[in-house]
Design a protein around this motif. Sequence first.
Motif, PDB file in Angstrom:
ATOM      1  N   TYR A 269       0.835  -1.205   0.000  1.00  0.00           N
ATOM      2  CA  TYR A 269       0.000   0.000   0.000  1.00  0.00           C
ATOM      3  C   TYR A 269       0.869   1.254   0.000  1.00  0.00           C
ATOM      4  O   TYR A 269       0.622   2.201  -0.745  1.00  0.00           O
ATOM      5  CB  TYR A 269      -0.921  -0.025   1.218  1.00  0.00           C
ATOM      6  N   PHE A 270       1.906   1.248   0.821  1.00  0.00           N
ATOM      7  CA  PHE A 270       2.854   2.359   0.893  1.00  0.00           C
ATOM      8  C   PHE A 270       3.516   2.590  -0.460  1.00  0.00           C
ATOM      9  O   PHE A 270       3.553   3.722  -0.971  1.00  0.00           O
ATOM     10  CB  PHE A 270       3.895   2.057   1.962  1.00  0.00           C
ATOM     11  N   GLU A 271       4.020   1.533  -1.077  1.00  0.00           N
ATOM     12  CA  GLU A 271       4.696   1.672  -2.367  1.00  0.00           C
ATOM     13  C   GLU A 271       3.735   2.135  -3.458  1.00  0.00           C
ATOM     14  O   GLU A 271       4.105   2.951  -4.322  1.00  0.00           O
ATOM     15  CB  GLU A 271       5.339   0.343  -2.757  1.00  0.00           C
ATOM     16  N   HIS A 272       2.520   1.650  -3.420  1.00  0.00           N
ATOM     17  CA  HIS A 272       1.536   2.074  -4.426  1.00  0.00           C
ATOM     18  C   HIS A 272       1.262   3.569  -4.327  1.00  0.00           C
ATOM     19  O   HIS A 272       1.227   4.276  -5.355  1.00  0.00           O
ATOM     20  CB  HIS A 272       0.226   1.291  -4.246  1.00  0.00           C
ATOM     21  N   ARG A 273       1.090   4.066  -3.122  1.00  0.00           N
ATOM     22  CA  ARG A 273       0.854   5.503  -2.952  1.00  0.00           C
ATOM     23  C   ARG A 273       2.063   6.318  -3.420  1.00  0.00           C
ATOM     24  O   ARG A 273       1.905   7.346  -4.090  1.00  0.00           O
ATOM     25  CB  ARG A 273       0.538   5.821  -1.487  1.00  0.00           C
ATOM     26  N   ILE A 274       3.247   5.864  -3.067  1.00  0.00           N
ATOM     27  CA  ILE A 274       4.469   6.569  -3.475  1.00  0.00           C
ATOM     28  C   ILE A 274       4.557   6.646  -4.996  1.00  0.00           C
ATOM     29  O   ILE A 274       4.801   7.714  -5.577  1.00  0.00           O
ATOM     30  CB  ILE A 274       5.720   5.868  -2.905  1.00  0.00           C
ATOM     31  N   MET A 275       4.365   5.512  -5.653  1.00  0.00           N
ATOM     32  CA  MET A 275       4.542   5.437  -7.100  1.00  0.00           C
ATOM     33  C   MET A 275       3.473   6.226  -7.867  1.00  0.00           C
ATOM     34  O   MET A 275       3.724   6.731  -8.966  1.00  0.00           O
ATOM     35  CB  MET A 275       4.532   3.980  -7.560  1.00  0.00           C
ATOM     36  N   THR A 276       2.299   6.339  -7.297  1.00  0.00           N
ATOM     37  CA  THR A 276       1.212   7.035  -7.992  1.00  0.00           C
ATOM     38  C   THR A 276       1.112   8.518  -7.630  1.00  0.00           C
ATOM     39  O   THR A 276       0.532   9.298  -8.382  1.00  0.00           O
ATOM     40  CB  THR A 276      -0.150   6.363  -7.694  1.00  0.00           C
ATOM     41  N   GLU A 277       1.697   8.928  -6.505  1.00  0.00           N
ATOM     42  CA  GLU A 277       1.526  10.304  -6.045  1.00  0.00           C
ATOM     43  C   GLU A 277       2.798  11.139  -6.078  1.00  0.00           C
ATOM     44  O   GLU A 277       2.744  12.356  -5.878  1.00  0.00           O
ATOM     45  CB  GLU A 277       0.951  10.291  -4.618  1.00  0.00           C
ATOM     46  N   ILE A 278       3.949  10.501  -6.314  1.00  0.00           N
ATOM     47  CA  ILE A 278       5.213  11.240  -6.372  1.00  0.00           C
ATOM     48  C   ILE A 278       5.902  10.950  -7.700  1.00  0.00           C
ATOM     49  O   ILE A 278       6.082   9.783  -8.079  1.00  0.00           O
ATOM     50  CB  ILE A 278       6.137  10.851  -5.199  1.00  0.00           C
ATOM     51  N   ASP A 279       6.276  11.983  -8.413  1.00  0.00           N
ATOM     52  CA  ASP A 279       6.913  11.816  -9.730  1.00  0.00           C
ATOM     53  C   ASP A 279       8.338  11.293  -9.602  1.00  0.00           C
ATOM     54  O   ASP A 279       9.045  11.586  -8.631  1.00  0.00           O
ATOM     55  CB  ASP A 279       6.954  13.160 -10.470  1.00  0.00           C
ATOM     56  N   ASP A 280       8.748  10.546 -10.613  1.00  0.00           N
ATOM     57  CA  ASP A 280      10.145  10.134 -10.790  1.00  0.00           C
ATOM     58  C   ASP A 280      10.738   9.480  -9.548  1.00  0.00           C
ATOM     59  O   ASP A 280      11.706   9.965  -8.951  1.00  0.00           O
ATOM     60  CB  ASP A 280      10.997  11.345 -11.198  1.00  0.00           C
ATOM     61  N   CYS A 281      10.150   8.378  -9.162  1.00  0.00           N
ATOM     62  CA  CYS A 281      10.722   7.576  -8.093  1.00  0.00           C
ATOM     63  C   CYS A 281      10.687   6.105  -8.503  1.00  0.00           C
ATOM     64  O   CYS A 281       9.879   5.699  -9.337  1.00  0.00           O
ATOM     65  CB  CYS A 281      10.004   7.796  -6.765  1.00  0.00           C
ATOM     66  N   ILE A 360       1.624   5.232   7.892  1.00  0.00           N
ATOM     67  CA  ILE A 360       2.030   5.184   6.481  1.00  0.00           C
ATOM     68  C   ILE A 360       1.454   6.366   5.722  1.00  0.00           C
ATOM     69  O   ILE A 360       2.150   7.026   4.925  1.00  0.00           O
ATOM     70  CB  ILE A 360       1.579   3.859   5.835  1.00  0.00           C
ATOM     71  N   ASP A 361       0.191   6.688   5.952  1.00  0.00           N
ATOM     72  CA  ASP A 361      -0.443   7.827   5.272  1.00  0.00           C
ATOM     73  C   ASP A 361       0.264   9.138   5.635  1.00  0.00           C
ATOM     74  O   ASP A 361       0.515   9.978   4.762  1.00  0.00           O
ATOM     75  CB  ASP A 361      -1.922   7.908   5.646  1.00  0.00           C
ATOM     76  N   ARG A 362       0.592   9.298   6.906  1.00  0.00           N
ATOM     77  CA  ARG A 362       1.291  10.518   7.334  1.00  0.00           C
ATOM     78  C   ARG A 362       2.686  10.591   6.718  1.00  0.00           C
ATOM     79  O   ARG A 362       3.163  11.671   6.341  1.00  0.00           O
ATOM     80  CB  ARG A 362       1.381  10.556   8.850  1.00  0.00           C
ATOM     81  N   THR A 363       3.339   9.438   6.583  1.00  0.00           N
ATOM     82  CA  THR A 363       4.668   9.403   5.971  1.00  0.00           C
ATOM     83  C   THR A 363       4.606   9.806   4.513  1.00  0.00           C
ATOM     84  O   THR A 363       5.446  10.585   4.029  1.00  0.00           O
ATOM     85  CB  THR A 363       5.278   7.993   6.096  1.00  0.00           C
ATOM     86  N   VAL A 364       3.631   9.290   3.790  1.00  0.00           N
ATOM     87  CA  VAL A 364       3.491   9.647   2.372  1.00  0.00           C
ATOM     88  C   VAL A 364       3.257  11.145   2.215  1.00  0.00           C
ATOM     89  O   VAL A 364       3.869  11.799   1.357  1.00  0.00           O
ATOM     90  CB  VAL A 364       2.341   8.848   1.714  1.00  0.00           C
ATOM     91  N   GLU A 365       2.396  11.710   3.043  1.00  0.00           N
ATOM     92  CA  GLU A 365       2.131  13.144   2.954  1.00  0.00           C
ATOM     93  C   GLU A 365       3.377  13.962   3.279  1.00  0.00           C
ATOM     94  O   GLU A 365       3.664  14.978   2.629  1.00  0.00           O
ATOM     95  CB  GLU A 365       0.981  13.527   3.900  1.00  0.00           C
ATOM     96  N   SER A 366       4.125  13.526   4.270  1.00  0.00           N
ATOM     97  CA  SER A 366       5.372  14.225   4.613  1.00  0.00           C
ATOM     98  C   SER A 366       6.383  14.131   3.474  1.00  0.00           C
ATOM     99  O   SER A 366       7.082  15.106   3.174  1.00  0.00           O
ATOM    100  CB  SER A 366       5.978  13.625   5.895  1.00  0.00           C
ATOM    101  N   LEU A 367       6.475  12.970   2.862  1.00  0.00           N
ATOM    102  CA  LEU A 367       7.383  12.797   1.721  1.00  0.00           C
ATOM    103  C   LEU A 367       6.999  13.719   0.573  1.00  0.00           C
ATOM    104  O   LEU A 367       7.863  14.376  -0.029  1.00  0.00           O
ATOM    105  CB  LEU A 367       7.355  11.342   1.256  1.00  0.00           C
ATOM    106  N   LYS A 368       5.730  13.781   0.270  1.00  0.00           N
ATOM    107  CA  LYS A 368       5.266  14.633  -0.835  1.00  0.00           C
ATOM    108  C   LYS A 368       5.623  16.095  -0.579  1.00  0.00           C
ATOM    109  O   LYS A 368       6.141  16.789  -1.458  1.00  0.00           O
ATOM    110  CB  LYS A 368       3.750  14.467  -1.013  1.00  0.00           C
ATOM    111  N   THR A 369       5.370  16.542   0.641  1.00  0.00           N
ATOM    112  CA  THR A 369       5.664  17.939   0.977  1.00  0.00           C
ATOM    113  C   THR A 369       7.158  18.218   0.917  1.00  0.00           C
ATOM    114  O   THR A 369       7.597  19.227   0.331  1.00  0.00           O
ATOM    115  CB  THR A 369       5.136  18.265   2.390  1.00  0.00           C
TER     116      THR A 369
END
Length: 390
Positions: A269-281, A360-369
């Motif tokens: 789930y974490f990897e899916h969010r990363i790959m779909t919400e953050i460019d070039d990773c 995990i959700d909070r981590t993804v949001e922090s990564l995006k920011t």
Amino acid sequence: MIYLDNNATSRLDERVLDSMLPYLRDDYANASSLQHKMGRHANQAIEESRRSVSHVLQAQPKEIFFTSGATESINTVLRGVFLRYHSKGNHIITCQTEHKATLSTCEYLEKKGARISYLPVDKNGAIDLDTLKSAITPQTILVSLMSVNNETGVIHPIKDIANICQDNNLLFFCDSTQSIGKQAFDLTSVPLDFCCLSAHKFHGPKGIGALFIRRKSRPLQVESLITGGNQEQALRGGTYNVPAIVGMGTACLQANEVDFSAIEQLRNYFEHRIMTEIDDCTVNAKEAPRICNTSNIMFKHVRGNELMTKMPNIAVSSGSACVSGSRDPSHVLKAMGLTDDEAFCSLRFSLSKHTTQQEIDRTVESLKTAINTIRKQSPIWQMYKDGLLG
């Protein structure tokens, strides 16, 4: 604080702590003092923990030797086998992506006359078994390969490797530090000669580990690394750390209760969010079989150390904890073909049974920011988006 660095160490479980406390406060006797009741009681606690560890590994209690952790066990096996079997040969086979405890010990042994073959890996961190077979010579005495890579989570085909070693009459040592508590590990079905584990990787205390040495009709010969008393069948001298040993036994039994599939679902789930919400990773070693809890992700043109600085409330890692102070790029990622810049732009996220979806959700949001902030201020990123950089 969100803790996603469980491959470095994990949180001490409450039941583990509770099992240790009596041996820190009241039952404090030296376990080698068998002349009195308190000493015998401490010794009995050690043997009960030995049975717990052996039960989880599906081994015999007499095959389990307590050490200070995987690094000591690795040194014991590599140095001990080289010293005892040098009359047969001086060749050891390992891999470029092994833990530094193995690689550093192999470098030491090379200075003592050992010949070391370092197997390469492909872009997914996988070993080629034909390459392993071709590396074997009449002088080969030991193959030392980990079960799971600590940085990428890549799982090596340990059973196949063990069978190759058995067919060639070679000793096989497996660093299984990242396996216990993350996958089933049954030594009755895998013919390993040696393997090691550290309690703090699966919610036990730091500073305690175990070394498995298979009992055979022709006993395996290993030179002692630490001489002293007759503790651990004279393999490892020194006063027993009874509280830590008791804690390890409890942690081992709890490792059997872990729902590996739930951790893997959360990781995916974490990897899916990363790959779909953050460019070039890119998820490093995504195509290889991986342990359930580990993600190593490269964020294009975003240095991992800068990214961690922007997320002070999230504990992640840019590689192995043992080399965290190094200025060099990860030797594991470099062996997989990543450039220095790609390795520096990679972070490891390692989950545990305590990790929640909310974290995990909070981590993804922090990564995006954090990534958006870094990239907006980066001339290198702008040049990349303009097609001037790869």
